[in-house]
Design a protein around this motif. Structure first.
Motif, PDB file in Angstrom:
ATOM      1  N   CYS A 157       0.800  -1.217   0.000  1.00  0.00           N
ATOM      2  CA  CYS A 157       0.000   0.000   0.000  1.00  0.00           C
ATOM      3  C   CYS A 157       0.836   1.272   0.000  1.00  0.00           C
ATOM      4  O   CYS A 157       1.919   1.322   0.575  1.00  0.00           O
ATOM      5  N   ASP A 158       0.282   2.314  -0.643  1.00  0.00           N
ATOM      6  CA  ASP A 158       0.903   3.634  -0.623  1.00  0.00           C
ATOM      7  C   ASP A 158       0.760   4.268   0.745  1.00  0.00           C
ATOM      8  O   ASP A 158       1.656   4.967   1.222  1.00  0.00           O
ATOM      9  N   ARG A 159      -0.401   4.068   1.347  1.00  0.00           N
ATOM     10  CA  ARG A 159      -0.710   4.697   2.621  1.00  0.00           C
ATOM     11  C   ARG A 159      -1.411   3.706   3.528  1.00  0.00           C
ATOM     12  O   ARG A 159      -2.086   2.775   3.063  1.00  0.00           O
ATOM     13  N   ILE A 160      -1.275   3.942   4.831  1.00  0.00           N
ATOM     14  CA  ILE A 160      -2.013   3.181   5.830  1.00  0.00           C
ATOM     15  C   ILE A 160      -2.775   4.176   6.700  1.00  0.00           C
ATOM     16  O   ILE A 160      -2.197   5.136   7.218  1.00  0.00           O
ATOM     17  N   VAL A 161      -4.069   3.943   6.816  1.00  0.00           N
ATOM     18  CA  VAL A 161      -4.942   4.768   7.651  1.00  0.00           C
ATOM     19  C   VAL A 161      -5.338   3.937   8.860  1.00  0.00           C
ATOM     20  O   VAL A 161      -5.900   2.849   8.721  1.00  0.00           O
TER      21      VAL A 161
END
Length: 583
Positions: free
Chosen positions: A513-517
């Motif tokens: 993933c590019d980002r983790i929220v």
């Protein structure tokens, strides 16, 4: 030695099939022993579990040869109902096991059928719900809970029956990382304190191996390995070839050992053990070499992309269910067009509630959600369906057709596609997901991995710009989990789809993933690249999450600021810095 379980030369074939699900399986489990059964999906693990309480072959039929004894009882000579109090089985899919209107009714069902006094039933119910952290949910319907919470209810229901043998088929597959550890610790404590035997099927070897006495590895219906955790994990390369991922720290140390960088010795299976084994290496690493290597590693696999156009915008979102439960308490989030985002958090943190707002399945109590500028509160689900595709946590809640091609073609037909356009769309989507050979088959008769792909295909056939997938790898072995994530990465990188994945698998989130929220109690508490998020272990703990083993190992060795994400990065780091330190 006294044996609670004896499996002798068992071969079993399900009705209507030619290939044996179990093929000459023989092993025993000692009284009070905790046995881990590992293996790739489809290896026969669930079938083996169901032989221990007589469901195989009594509930399925088919051809059964051999003998299974539990507490000395021949499972072919006793009813499943009686065996349930001897070998308590928790199913792989907890929702198929839950039958009562409330959580406390579910947990008390077994003790009631056992004929226990009312006060004892109430005590057992309350104590086991408290064990799994669901005492406050006792009056709620189990079917209204999250997948992870349902799993906790099923575990409590089995334990409340106080069987002689616990048989748990993937008891943590729907649980957050800390919740997984809690359940595993609970099983370990109950087994040790009561002297009960436990047979546990799991893919999370890093969680189970430190507590089990023995590991049995199955492959294609046969036993491939049987031994102590360390002896089994010494075959890490063969395990990976089967589709089984050993603990990250075990793989790292053995790879370094193969290069002569680590001396012979035990095989570590925990972060603390690996830190002890590698700490002496740190003294040989110069600060300049470490800094140079870390900068390179951070640049190469972490070339996360910038996204300027918003696909989904969530502003001060609050949502309250009809029963009064407030699941979202002011969530804020922006997802860029073309981004690959993981949404993570503890069970019940609001992840699924959040994404159901993206396609209008839920409408905000307060706040606003927009998709490509469209206010979802004013749009219909059908209007949003061509922009946002949503795959449910359980594919069986989504699949209803008797043929795969009909399932995939349902959406395009309802969008007004011509017959030729529907056929072309079905063929194209099926090809992209490797489902060409399954188009004429009944999806309900296929494995969970294929059913998950069919659910994704049926959504992709409508051509959404954003794909939201809820727990796509639950219950899958590491190889099949990566196969699914590879599909999503290809859709993201090659087809330009925005992909949002809800997952409890931190390793996959870090890798893809590019980002983790990160969500906690209905709010977003962390939002960044995997390196940024995993470099904040204290914040992660608030949402019952853990960073990958490798990241925690590097922190234990004094490199916590670098947040390396996987075995390959750690191996590259150590080999580079040690080579740079050579005279």
């Amino acid at each position: 030695m006294d044996y609670d379980v004896l499996v002798n030369d068992v071969t079993y074939t399900y009705p209507g099939t030619d290939e044996s699900a179990l093929d000459g399986v023989s092993f025993s489990v000692g009284r009070g022993e905790i046995l881990l059964v590992a293996g790739p999906s489809g290896a026969g693990k669930t079938t083996l579990c169901q032989t221990l309480n007589g469901m195989v072959p009594q509930s399925y039929g088919g051809e059964f040869r051999g003998k299974v004894l539990v507490k000395g009882i021949d499972t072919s000579a006793v009813t499943v109902g009686r065996l349930a109090f001897v070998a308590g089985l928790m199913f792989q899919d907890p929702s198929s096991q839950l039958v009562c209107p409330t959580v406390e009714d579910e947990v008390s069902f077994g003790p009631e059928n056992k004929g226990l006094p009312v006060d004892m039933i109430e005590t057992l119910t309350a104590s086991h719900l408290d064990y799994v952290g669901l005492l406050e949910y006792r009056k709620r319907s189990p079917h209204a809970l999250s997948g992870g919470q349902q799993q906790a209810v099923a575990i409590a229901a089995v334990m409340a029956m106080e069987p002689d043998i616990y048989v748990l088929d993937e008891p943590t597959s729907n649980l957050d990382p800390v919740g997984s550890g809690t359940v595993i610790d609970l099983v370990n404590r109950l087994a040790k304190e009561s002297g009960r035997t436990a047979v546990i099927v799991e893919h999370k070897l890093d969680k189970l191996m430190p507590m089990v006495d023995r590991v049995v590895v199955m492959d294609r219906g046969r036993l491939a390995y049987d031994g102590t955790p360390r002896s089994v994990v010494s075959n890490w390369a063969e395990l990976e070839h089967m589709g089984i991922r050993p603990p990250q720290v075990a793989e790292l140390v053995q790879r370094l050992r193969s290069q002569g960088l680590v001396g012979d010795g035990r095989i570590p299976i925990t972060v603390d053990e690996a830190a002890d084994d590698l700490r002496y290496l740190v003294g040989r690493i110069t600060s300049d070499a470490a800094e140079t290597s870390l900068k390179r590693l951070k640049r190469a696999p972490s070339a996360y992309r910038a996204f300027r156009e918003a696909a989904v915008e969530v502003s001060d979102l609050r949502f309250r269910y009809p029963n009064g439960f407030e699941a979202l308490k002011g969530a804020n989030l922006t997802i860029g067009r073309g981004e690959f985002v993981a949404i993570v958090g503890q069970n019940g943190s609001g992840k699924t509630t959040l994404v159901k707002h993206f396609n209008g399945l839920l409408k905000p109590t307060e706040g606003r959600v927009s998709v490509f500028g469209m206010d979802t509160a004013r749009a219909t689900v059908s209007e949003l369906a061509t922009r946002i595709g949503h795959c449910f946590q359980n594919p069986d809640h989504q699949i209803f057709s008797s043929r795969v091609d009909d399932e995939i073609g349902f959406g395009p037909r309802n969008l007004g596609f011509s017959r030729a356009e529907v056929a072309d769309t079905v063929a194209r989507v099926a090809s992209s997901l490797g489902l060409e050979q399954a188009l004429s088959q009944n999806p309900h008769l296929l494995g969970k991995g294929q059913r998950q792909k069919i659910a994704v295909a049926s959504v992709l056939a409508m051509g959404p710009e954003v794909l939201v997938v809820d727990e796509p790898t639950t219950g899958q072995d590491p190889r099949r989990s990566r196969d699914m994530m590879d599909v999503f990465r290809a859709l993201n990188r090659e087809a330009g789809k925005t992909v949002v994945v809800i997952t409890h698998d931190m390793d996959l989130a870090a890798e893809y993933c590019d980002r983790i929220v990160v969500m906690c109690e209905g709010r977003v508490i962390l939002d960044g690249t995997p390196r940024e998020v995993f470099a904040k272990p204290d914040d992660l703990k608030k949402s019952r999450l853990e960073s990958p083993q490798i990241t925690r190992l590097m922190g234990a060795l004094g490199f916590d600021e670098c947040a390396l994400l996987n075995v390959d990065e750690a191996y590259s780091f150590f080999t580079e810095v040690l080579e740079a330190g050579q005279p």
